[in-house]
Design an enzyme around this catalytic site. Structure first.
Site, PDB file in Angstrom:
ATOM      1  N   VAL A 191       0.850  -1.194   0.000  1.00 56.84           N
ATOM      2  CA  VAL A 191       0.000   0.000   0.000  1.00 56.84           C
ATOM      3  C   VAL A 191       0.884   1.242   0.000  1.00 56.84           C
ATOM      4  O   VAL A 191       1.698   1.453   0.902  1.00 56.84           O
ATOM      5  CB  VAL A 191      -0.947   0.002   1.223  1.00 56.84           C
ATOM      6  CG1 VAL A 191      -1.797   1.273   1.215  1.00 56.84           C
ATOM      7  CG2 VAL A 191      -1.812  -1.244   1.242  1.00 56.84           C
ATOM      8  N   LYS A 192       0.717   2.045  -1.057  1.00 53.33           N
ATOM      9  CA  LYS A 192       1.551   3.239  -1.225  1.00 53.33           C
ATOM     10  C   LYS A 192       0.786   4.456  -0.694  1.00 53.33           C
ATOM     11  O   LYS A 192      -0.335   4.739  -1.130  1.00 53.33           O
ATOM     12  CB  LYS A 192       1.854   3.388  -2.720  1.00 53.33           C
ATOM     13  CG  LYS A 192       3.057   4.251  -3.030  1.00 53.33           C
ATOM     14  CD  LYS A 192       3.349   4.162  -4.520  1.00 53.33           C
ATOM     15  CE  LYS A 192       4.544   4.973  -4.928  1.00 53.33           C
ATOM     16  NZ  LYS A 192       4.667   5.067  -6.381  1.00 53.33           N
TER      17      LYS A 192
END
Ligand code: E4P
Length: 217
Positions: free
Chosen positions: A86-87
């Protein structure tokens, strides 16, 4: 040093993967738009296609900028595939969300990092990866590579486990310089990786070997 490719282009991802040296992929909303991938459903499907092409981590960026929205989007992204990272953007709620996901054992990549202080916060929040954008710093006459060196020193001082993911790599010398400075990962375009192959003496030497072989056969 891990090599990630920074694109949402499936052909280029496959080409790097076929070389056998690819460790993962990073994407961002601009890279998705460049490939004409629009709309949440299509974007999510595209992430799954990328995960099915490669073996390593695939960074998928949230669009929300508030904590609850980032958690909601991040959980949906993480549920897509076990390779998804998850960025999260380097803002206060992004750091809160990073801590939330770290505590749950979900991998994170804190993006849009332009200072050592920001990288320190990302490590404190337990980020798996921190993404300093070296090319964009170079673009404004600030030494991007110096930031990699600063973060390396700080992380080594305290044995932080967050991996330095040198991002916004634009060319082959960036890759080599990041390797010298001890970046754990670099993400760049296919051309920055393929540039590592090139040396005129290799081409001249190979041509001579083949010519000499032909003389005797
Ligand atoms: C990193 O994760 C970003 O996607 C990327 O490296 C940004 O690169 P750019 O500055 O060339 O757009």
């Amino acid at each position: 040093m891990k090599f990630f490719i920074d694109t949402a282009n499936l052909e280029q991802i496959k080409e790097a993967e076929d070389m056998g040296i690819l460790d993962g992929v990073t994407t961002n909303p601009s890279l998705m738009a460049k490939e004409g991938i629009t709309g949440t459903d299509n974007i999510l499907k595209h992430y799954v296609k990328i995960c099915n092409l490669v073996e390593g981590d695939v960074s998928a960026e949230v669009i929300a900028t508030d904590f609850e929205g980032m958690v909601r989007e991040g959980e949906a992204l993480a549920d897509l595939h076990d390779q998804i990272v998850v960025k999260l953007p380097m803002i206060k709620d992004g750091i809160k969300a990073c801590k939330y996901f770290s505590d749950k054992g979900i991998k994170t990549n804190v993006t849009l990092v332009f200072s050592a202080g920001q990288a320190l916060l990302a490590a404190k929040a337990g980020a798996t990866y921190v993404s300093p954008f070296i090319g964009r710093l170079d673009d404004i006459s600030t030494d991007g590579l110096n930031l990699i060196a600063e973060i390396r020193q700080i992380y080594d001082n305290y044995a932080f486990e967050t991996q330095i993911l040198a991002a916004s790599v634009r060319h082959t010398m960036h890759v080599i310089d990041c390797a010298k400075l001890g970046a754990d990962v670099m993400t760049g375009p296919l051309s920055s990786i393929e540039g590592l192959l090139k040396h005129p003496l290799t081409d001249i030497g190979l041509a001579k070997f083949l010519e000499d072989y032909k003389k005797g056969n």
